[in-house]
Design a protein around this motif. Sequence first.
Motif, PDB file in Angstrom:
ATOM      1  N   PRO A  22      -6.041   0.481 -12.220  1.00  0.00           N
ATOM      2  CA  PRO A  22      -7.149   1.238 -11.817  1.00  0.00           C
ATOM      3  C   PRO A  22      -7.102   2.083 -10.770  1.00  0.00           C
ATOM      4  CG  PRO A  22      -7.844  -0.916 -11.204  1.00  0.00           C
ATOM      5  CD  PRO A  22      -6.498  -1.118 -12.005  1.00  0.00           C
ATOM      6  N   ALA A  23      -7.689   3.200 -10.516  1.00  0.00           N
ATOM      7  CA  ALA A  23      -7.750   4.018  -9.425  1.00  0.00           C
ATOM      8  C   ALA A  23      -8.108   3.391  -8.083  1.00  0.00           C
ATOM      9  CB  ALA A  23      -8.228   5.329  -9.728  1.00  0.00           C
ATOM     10  N   PRO A  24      -7.681   3.464  -6.875  1.00  0.00           N
ATOM     11  CA  PRO A  24      -8.078   2.986  -5.868  1.00  0.00           C
ATOM     12  C   PRO A  24      -9.551   3.422  -5.599  1.00  0.00           C
ATOM     13  CG  PRO A  24      -6.567   4.649  -5.202  1.00  0.00           C
ATOM     14  CD  PRO A  24      -6.463   4.562  -6.576  1.00  0.00           C
ATOM     15  N   PRO A  25     -10.367   2.565  -4.999  1.00  0.00           N
ATOM     16  CA  PRO A  25     -11.724   3.170  -4.557  1.00  0.00           C
ATOM     17  C   PRO A  25     -11.614   4.163  -3.503  1.00  0.00           C
ATOM     18  CG  PRO A  25     -11.336   0.890  -3.638  1.00  0.00           C
ATOM     19  CD  PRO A  25     -10.278   1.282  -4.514  1.00  0.00           C
ATOM     20  N   PRO A  26     -12.553   5.151  -3.522  1.00  0.00           N
ATOM     21  CA  PRO A  26     -12.719   6.035  -2.420  1.00  0.00           C
ATOM     22  C   PRO A  26     -13.235   5.519  -1.300  1.00  0.00           C
ATOM     23  CG  PRO A  26     -14.638   6.052  -3.878  1.00  0.00           C
ATOM     24  CD  PRO A  26     -13.850   5.228  -4.713  1.00  0.00           C
ATOM     25  N   ALA A  27     -12.723   6.290  -0.112  1.00  0.00           N
ATOM     26  CA  ALA A  27     -13.081   5.770   1.216  1.00  0.00           C
ATOM     27  C   ALA A  27     -14.459   5.901   1.449  1.00  0.00           C
ATOM     28  CB  ALA A  27     -12.207   6.518   2.158  1.00  0.00           C
ATOM     29  N   ALA A 225       9.723   5.676  -0.832  1.00  0.00           N
ATOM     30  CA  ALA A 225       8.555   6.113  -1.450  1.00  0.00           C
ATOM     31  C   ALA A 225       7.286   5.468  -0.844  1.00  0.00           C
ATOM     32  CB  ALA A 225       8.508   5.853  -2.871  1.00  0.00           C
ATOM     33  N   GLU A 226       7.622   4.677   0.305  1.00  0.00           N
ATOM     34  CA  GLU A 226       6.357   3.822   0.731  1.00  0.00           C
ATOM     35  C   GLU A 226       5.503   4.736   1.495  1.00  0.00           C
ATOM     36  OE1 GLU A 226       5.378  -0.516   2.471  1.00  0.00           O
ATOM     37  OE2 GLU A 226       6.778   0.878   3.390  1.00  0.00           O
ATOM     38  N   PRO A 227       4.514   5.249   1.343  1.00  0.00           N
ATOM     39  CA  PRO A 227       3.674   6.120   2.289  1.00  0.00           C
ATOM     40  C   PRO A 227       3.440   5.659   3.892  1.00  0.00           C
ATOM     41  CG  PRO A 227       2.481   6.126   0.255  1.00  0.00           C
ATOM     42  CD  PRO A 227       3.524   4.857   0.261  1.00  0.00           C
ATOM     43  N   ASP A 228       3.444   6.321   4.523  1.00  0.00           N
ATOM     44  CA  ASP A 228       3.085   6.303   6.174  1.00  0.00           C
ATOM     45  C   ASP A 228       1.641   6.083   6.225  1.00  0.00           C
ATOM     46  OD1 ASP A 228       5.711   6.003   6.882  1.00  0.00           O
ATOM     47  OD2 ASP A 228       5.854   8.105   7.627  1.00  0.00           O
ATOM     48  N   ARG A 229       1.090   6.810   5.681  1.00  0.00           N
ATOM     49  CA  ARG A 229      -0.469   6.798   6.060  1.00  0.00           C
ATOM     50  C   ARG A 229      -1.099   5.674   5.116  1.00  0.00           C
ATOM     51  NH1 ARG A 229      -4.412   9.918   3.406  1.00  0.00           N
ATOM     52  NH2 ARG A 229      -6.259  10.628   4.333  1.00  0.00           N
ATOM     53  N   LEU A 230      -2.214   5.076   6.273  1.00  0.00           N
ATOM     54  CA  LEU A 230      -2.567   3.744   5.563  1.00  0.00           C
ATOM     55  C   LEU A 230      -3.327   3.989   4.190  1.00  0.00           C
ATOM     56  CD1 LEU A 230      -3.092   1.004   6.095  1.00  0.00           C
ATOM     57  CD2 LEU A 230      -5.370   1.418   7.136  1.00  0.00           C
ATOM     58  N   ALA A 231      -4.270   4.865   4.015  1.00  0.00           N
ATOM     59  CA  ALA A 231      -4.838   5.089   2.711  1.00  0.00           C
ATOM     60  C   ALA A 231      -3.988   5.420   1.620  1.00  0.00           C
ATOM     61  CB  ALA A 231      -5.861   6.397   3.007  1.00  0.00           C
ATOM     62  N   ALA A 273     -14.146   0.327   2.516  1.00  0.00           N
ATOM     63  CA  ALA A 273     -14.501   0.446   4.048  1.00  0.00           C
ATOM     64  C   ALA A 273     -13.210   0.449   4.867  1.00  0.00           C
ATOM     65  CB  ALA A 273     -15.461  -0.810   4.362  1.00  0.00           C
ATOM     66  N   LEU A 274     -12.132  -0.151   4.835  1.00  0.00           N
ATOM     67  CA  LEU A 274     -11.108  -0.246   5.574  1.00  0.00           C
ATOM     68  C   LEU A 274     -10.663   1.173   5.665  1.00  0.00           C
ATOM     69  CD1 LEU A 274      -9.091  -1.808   7.283  1.00  0.00           C
ATOM     70  CD2 LEU A 274      -7.730  -2.147   5.188  1.00  0.00           C
ATOM     71  N   VAL A 275     -10.416   1.875   4.448  1.00  0.00           N
ATOM     72  CA  VAL A 275      -9.747   3.245   4.422  1.00  0.00           C
ATOM     73  C   VAL A 275     -10.737   4.324   5.018  1.00  0.00           C
ATOM     74  CG1 VAL A 275      -9.286   4.983   2.810  1.00  0.00           C
ATOM     75  CG2 VAL A 275      -8.426   2.854   2.235  1.00  0.00           C
ATOM     76  N   GLY A 276     -12.184   3.967   4.785  1.00  0.00           N
ATOM     77  CA  GLY A 276     -13.090   4.801   5.527  1.00  0.00           C
ATOM     78  C   GLY A 276     -12.954   4.890   7.045  1.00  0.00           C
ATOM     79  N   TRP A 277     -12.820   3.784   7.403  1.00  0.00           N
ATOM     80  CA  TRP A 277     -12.415   3.499   9.134  1.00  0.00           C
ATOM     81  C   TRP A 277     -11.023   3.869   9.485  1.00  0.00           C
ATOM     82  CZ3 TRP A 277      -9.823  -1.103  11.078  1.00  0.00           C
ATOM     83  CH2 TRP A 277      -9.735  -1.135  12.511  1.00  0.00           C
ATOM     84  N   ALA A 278     -10.004   3.475   9.051  1.00  0.00           N
ATOM     85  CA  ALA A 278      -8.886   3.618   9.282  1.00  0.00           C
ATOM     86  C   ALA A 278      -7.870   4.198   8.398  1.00  0.00           C
ATOM     87  CB  ALA A 278      -7.993   2.361   9.861  1.00  0.00           C
ATOM     88  N   GLY A 279      -8.368   4.873   7.436  1.00  0.00           N
ATOM     89  CA  GLY A 279      -7.154   5.405   6.249  1.00  0.00           C
ATOM     90  C   GLY A 279      -6.278   6.423   6.838  1.00  0.00           C
ATOM     91  N   ARG A 280      -6.593   7.313   7.844  1.00  0.00           N
ATOM     92  CA  ARG A 280      -5.882   8.499   8.187  1.00  0.00           C
ATOM     93  C   ARG A 280      -4.873   8.080   9.166  1.00  0.00           C
ATOM     94  NH1 ARG A 280     -11.206  10.163   8.082  1.00  0.00           N
ATOM     95  NH2 ARG A 280     -11.894  11.649   6.712  1.00  0.00           N
ATOM     96  N   ARG A 281      -4.787   7.019   9.621  1.00  0.00           N
ATOM     97  CA  ARG A 281      -3.977   6.479  10.513  1.00  0.00           C
ATOM     98  C   ARG A 281      -2.461   6.361  10.103  1.00  0.00           C
ATOM     99  NH1 ARG A 281      -7.212   2.233  14.274  1.00  0.00           N
ATOM    100  NH2 ARG A 281      -9.341   3.297  14.196  1.00  0.00           N
ATOM    101  N   LYS A 282      -1.626   6.820  10.653  1.00  0.00           N
ATOM    102  CA  LYS A 282      -0.217   6.447  10.239  1.00  0.00           C
ATOM    103  C   LYS A 282       0.410   5.101  10.890  1.00  0.00           C
ATOM    104  CE  LYS A 282       1.156  11.303   9.037  1.00  0.00           C
ATOM    105  NZ  LYS A 282       2.253  12.139   9.365  1.00  0.00           N
ATOM    106  N   ARG A 283       0.995   4.277  10.055  1.00  0.00           N
ATOM    107  CA  ARG A 283       1.581   2.934  10.467  1.00  0.00           C
ATOM    108  C   ARG A 283       0.477   2.056  11.617  1.00  0.00           C
ATOM    109  NH1 ARG A 283       7.057   2.101   9.186  1.00  0.00           N
ATOM    110  NH2 ARG A 283       7.883   3.709   7.959  1.00  0.00           N
ATOM    111  N   PRO A 284      -0.469   1.878  11.409  1.00  0.00           N
ATOM    112  CA  PRO A 284      -1.527   1.311  12.276  1.00  0.00           C
ATOM    113  C   PRO A 284      -0.881  -0.068  12.377  1.00  0.00           C
ATOM    114  CG  PRO A 284      -2.855   1.458  10.443  1.00  0.00           C
ATOM    115  CD  PRO A 284      -1.424   2.536  10.430  1.00  0.00           C
ATOM    116  N   PRO A 285      -0.680  -0.772  13.634  1.00  0.00           N
ATOM    117  CA  PRO A 285      -0.273  -2.082  13.852  1.00  0.00           C
ATOM    118  C   PRO A 285      -1.227  -3.132  13.172  1.00  0.00           C
ATOM    119  CG  PRO A 285      -0.091  -0.939  15.637  1.00  0.00           C
ATOM    120  CD  PRO A 285      -0.792   0.089  14.978  1.00  0.00           C
TER     121      PRO A 285
END
Length: 385
Positions: A22-27, A225-231, A273-285
């Motif tokens: 299924p498609a991932p849930p929206p932020a 192919a693995e993306p950098d941005r968390l979302a 909820a996680l993507v809404g909070w931190a989805g724009r971050r790149k490689r967050p620890p």
Amino acid sequence: MRWPTAYDLATGLVQGVDPDAPAPPPAAESTTPLAALEAAVLPALRRSPCVLSFSGGLDSSLVLAVAARVARREGLPDPVPVTWRFRGAPRADESSWQDEVIGALGLRGTWQVLTADDDLDLVGPVAGRFLHRYGLRHPLNLHLHLPIVELAAGGSLLTGVGGDQVLAGWRLPASASVPAHLRQTAGRVRARLLGSHRRGAEVFPWLRPEAANEILRTHRAEQRAEPDRLADRIAWHLRRRDLRLTMASFDLVADDHDVAVRHPLLDPTFVAALVGWAGRRKRPPRAELLAGIATGELPAVVIAPRAKAHFLEVFLRAPTREFVRGWDGGGVDTSVVDPGRLRAVWARWPVPECTSGLVQHLWLRQNPPGPSVRPVFGGGTEVPS
């Protein structure tokens, strides 16, 4: 597809995407990740016994802490953490973290500790029961959850599945400083150059050269192919066959025991909820994400950094050693696997982890389930024959 293919078993790698994912849930920014995680564990807590597969690692510790918090707030029975401890496997020892987390959460009264020697070997007694009942499944160590599911019969099971896909875990974590970043970049370039000169036969010496080269090419393409941005990374992983097969296998075993299995870290509301909070971050620890989820509401030990355990020595024990030594060279797809090369690889110990699927496949061919066993294959397993 909900079972491993012949190529998966021969190579030890599950690659590609599930077209039915299924498609991932929206932020979603309307709820916090912690609140979403609390909502994700609540249905399981309402179906007693609520058993949790607890290793002491970060992911299962986080889920256990949230479940205990919600149970007490809602007046429900505490979750029942179930832990394996392994004799003769020092690299898999997480007992100190297990003790600290259980003590901090006040769950010693419900904690159940199981012990294993050769019991969890790839073709040991627990795996034998599992293979006869369910066939070859992914992941190949799923049999260690069979006794845990049996303890949860009629109730529910919580797991920490999905932590590596959702809570970061990139192969090359982001560097903390510019000099470190430069050193890491140089190392990455060297590794890429060296890796690009390695042929498939060097990485998968038991395969035919053509098959080895093809699987290595596709594996490298997936790594790139693995993306950098968390979302984007979360959405990418949620479609992977690796994760989808894992979830399907858990469902099969759980349904067979009337157990409602839940993976809170993959819950759509939590992911949103996680993507809404931190989805724009790149490689967050991972530590940063865990701290943001806990928001100071969970005991510090739950999210404290710890070394990752290694479990290979739990699954490669005497039964596997005895079996590979006695293998007669038959039963493999010779268009993919070279029996002579596989025998040479298996003459050394420990055998490569990526040949675990072949070990189980060949063992099952030589030890089919008896007439009194009712297999639950859910569509069958494609195996090299």
